[in-house]
Design an enzyme around this catalytic site. Structure first.
Site, mmCIF file in Angstrom:
data_model
loop_
_atom_site.group_PDB
_atom_site.id
_atom_site.type_symbol
_atom_site.label_atom_id
_atom_site.label_comp_id
_atom_site.label_asym_id
_atom_site.label_seq_id
_atom_site.Cartn_x
_atom_site.Cartn_y
_atom_site.Cartn_z
ATOM 1 N N GLY A 37 46.659 -42.934 14.806
ATOM 2 C CA GLY A 37 46.940 -44.304 15.210
ATOM 3 C C GLY A 37 48.210 -44.842 14.576
ATOM 4 O O GLY A 37 49.040 -44.088 14.074
ATOM 5 N N HIS A 43 55.233 -40.701 18.231
ATOM 6 C CA HIS A 43 54.015 -40.332 18.954
ATOM 7 C C HIS A 43 54.235 -40.409 20.465
ATOM 8 O O HIS A 43 53.775 -39.536 21.212
ATOM 9 C CB HIS A 43 52.860 -41.273 18.588
ATOM 10 C CG HIS A 43 52.458 -41.233 17.148
ATOM 11 N ND1 HIS A 43 52.784 -42.243 16.268
ATOM 12 C CD2 HIS A 43 51.760 -40.316 16.433
ATOM 13 C CE1 HIS A 43 52.284 -41.953 15.074
ATOM 14 N NE2 HIS A 43 51.666 -40.785 15.149
ATOM 15 N N GLY A 153 54.458 -33.324 15.939
ATOM 16 C CA GLY A 153 55.841 -33.650 15.616
ATOM 17 C C GLY A 153 56.355 -32.851 14.437
ATOM 18 O O GLY A 153 55.611 -32.592 13.474
ATOM 19 N N ASP A 156 56.071 -33.625 10.362
ATOM 20 C CA ASP A 156 55.030 -33.010 9.535
ATOM 21 C C ASP A 156 55.161 -31.493 9.670
ATOM 22 O O ASP A 156 54.278 -30.805 10.189
ATOM 23 C CB ASP A 156 53.657 -33.494 9.983
ATOM 24 C CG ASP A 156 53.496 -34.994 9.772
ATOM 25 O OD1 ASP A 156 53.743 -35.455 8.642
ATOM 26 O OD2 ASP A 156 53.167 -35.699 10.732
ATOM 27 N N GLN A 159 52.639 -29.119 8.035
ATOM 28 C CA GLN A 159 51.354 -29.233 8.718
ATOM 29 C C GLN A 159 51.294 -28.327 9.943
ATOM 30 O O GLN A 159 50.259 -27.696 10.216
ATOM 31 C CB GLN A 159 51.122 -30.688 9.142
ATOM 32 C CG GLN A 159 49.865 -30.912 9.947
ATOM 33 C CD GLN A 159 49.662 -32.361 10.290
ATOM 34 O OE1 GLN A 159 49.104 -33.121 9.506
ATOM 35 N NE2 GLN A 159 50.113 -32.771 11.473
#
Length: 289
Positions: A37, A43, A153, A156, A159
């Site tokens: 969120g 995003h 994305g 990160d 990640q």
């Protein structure tokens, strides 16, 4: 005139799965954009890419408690589902999954994920349990949605490496799609945490990327060790910025290197505390790719 499709928001997992069953039966490919969120243009770029690539796009909006090792960070993480849904509808998303914690984790998730070396360095070392929590929620989303593609994305960056390792380990039939960092005009990487910055903090935050960019030219005539010092000293010289770590690593293994010639793919990864609160900002720069 074509009637514009209406985006549906689901609180219950089973309701989303029923809708996806019909989509699959119709032969549609499914894209997933996992988010926590507080959505922004970064995003939105992922969602638009998924809409372009797939027949159905699902966006999850869920602040995942298992990936926070700081209770205050979890408590203060920005939340605004109404604004998120307005943005997602404009981007063409079909379904939003916005579950409560009890819906996502009806029982505690005791699974343990670790993928050394990529999960144990940098963020893994400084935020114990973080990537375990990321893998818990992302794997759960993959099992719920069963997407053909999932979009993340490059901000990160570490990640993504961890999620790819998890996908290989669990043998999940999903393609991980990496999407470029979206930056503001002044260079600051778009992040949900940016909304927590006070105006004076927001004014100095772009210095992080400015120094990283300058370091690419600096590196052409200086050693790796000198470049590392240049970045850390330059950012720490800005009142209100404090480097937690800066690692210059092999882009595949994420292991520190000592010399530029040690790898043909070299990335500098940084985390900086900004302001009095402080807000934790991450970024990276590619020296060789």
């Amino acid at each position: 005139m074509l009637k514009q499709k209406v985006m549906e928001v689901f609180k219950k997992i089973v309701d989303l799965q029923n809708a996806l069953f019909e989509a699959r039966k119709a032969g549609k490919k499914i894209g997933l954009v996992p988010t926590m969120g507080a959505l922004h243009e970064g995003h939105a770029s992922l969602v638009r890419r998924s809409v372009k690539d797939n027949g159905i796009t699902v966006v999850s909006v869920f602040v995942n408690p298992t990936q926070f090792n700081d209770k205050n960070d979890l408590k203060n993480y920005p939340r605004n589902l109404e604004a998120d849904c307005r943005l997602l509808e404009k981007c063409g998303a079909d379904y939003v999954l916005a579950p409560e914690v009890e819906e996502m984790y009806p029982t505690p998730d005791t699974r343990h994920f670790e993928y050394p070396p990529v999960s144990t360095v940098m963020e893994g070392a400084h935020r114990p349990g973080h990537f375990n929590g990321v893998c818990q929620v992302v794997s759960r989303l993959f099992y719920i949605v069963r997407p053909d593609r999932a979009y993340f994305g490059e901000k990160d960056w570490q990640q993504i490496a961890v999620i790819k390792a998890m996908v290989r380990h669990l043998q999940l039939p999903v393609q991980i799609v990496e999407c470029p960092i979206v930056r503001d005009d002044d260079g600051l990487a778009r992040s949900s945490r940016n909304t927590l910055l006070a105006p004076n903090e927001r004014a100095i935050a772009p210095q992080i990327y400015k120094v990283l960019k300058e370091s690419v030219d600096y590196a052409k005539k200086h050693s790796l060790k000198d470049t590392h010092k240049f970045v850390v000293d330059s950012i720490n010289a800005v009142d209100g910025l404090d480097v937690e770590y800066f690692s210059i690593v092999d882009g595949d293994t994420l292991q520190d290197i000592d010399e530029w010639d040690d790898s043909s793919y070299v990335v500098g990864c940084i985390t900086v505390y900004c302001g009095k609160t402080p807000i934790r900002l991450i970024d990276h720069i590619k020296y060789k790719s």
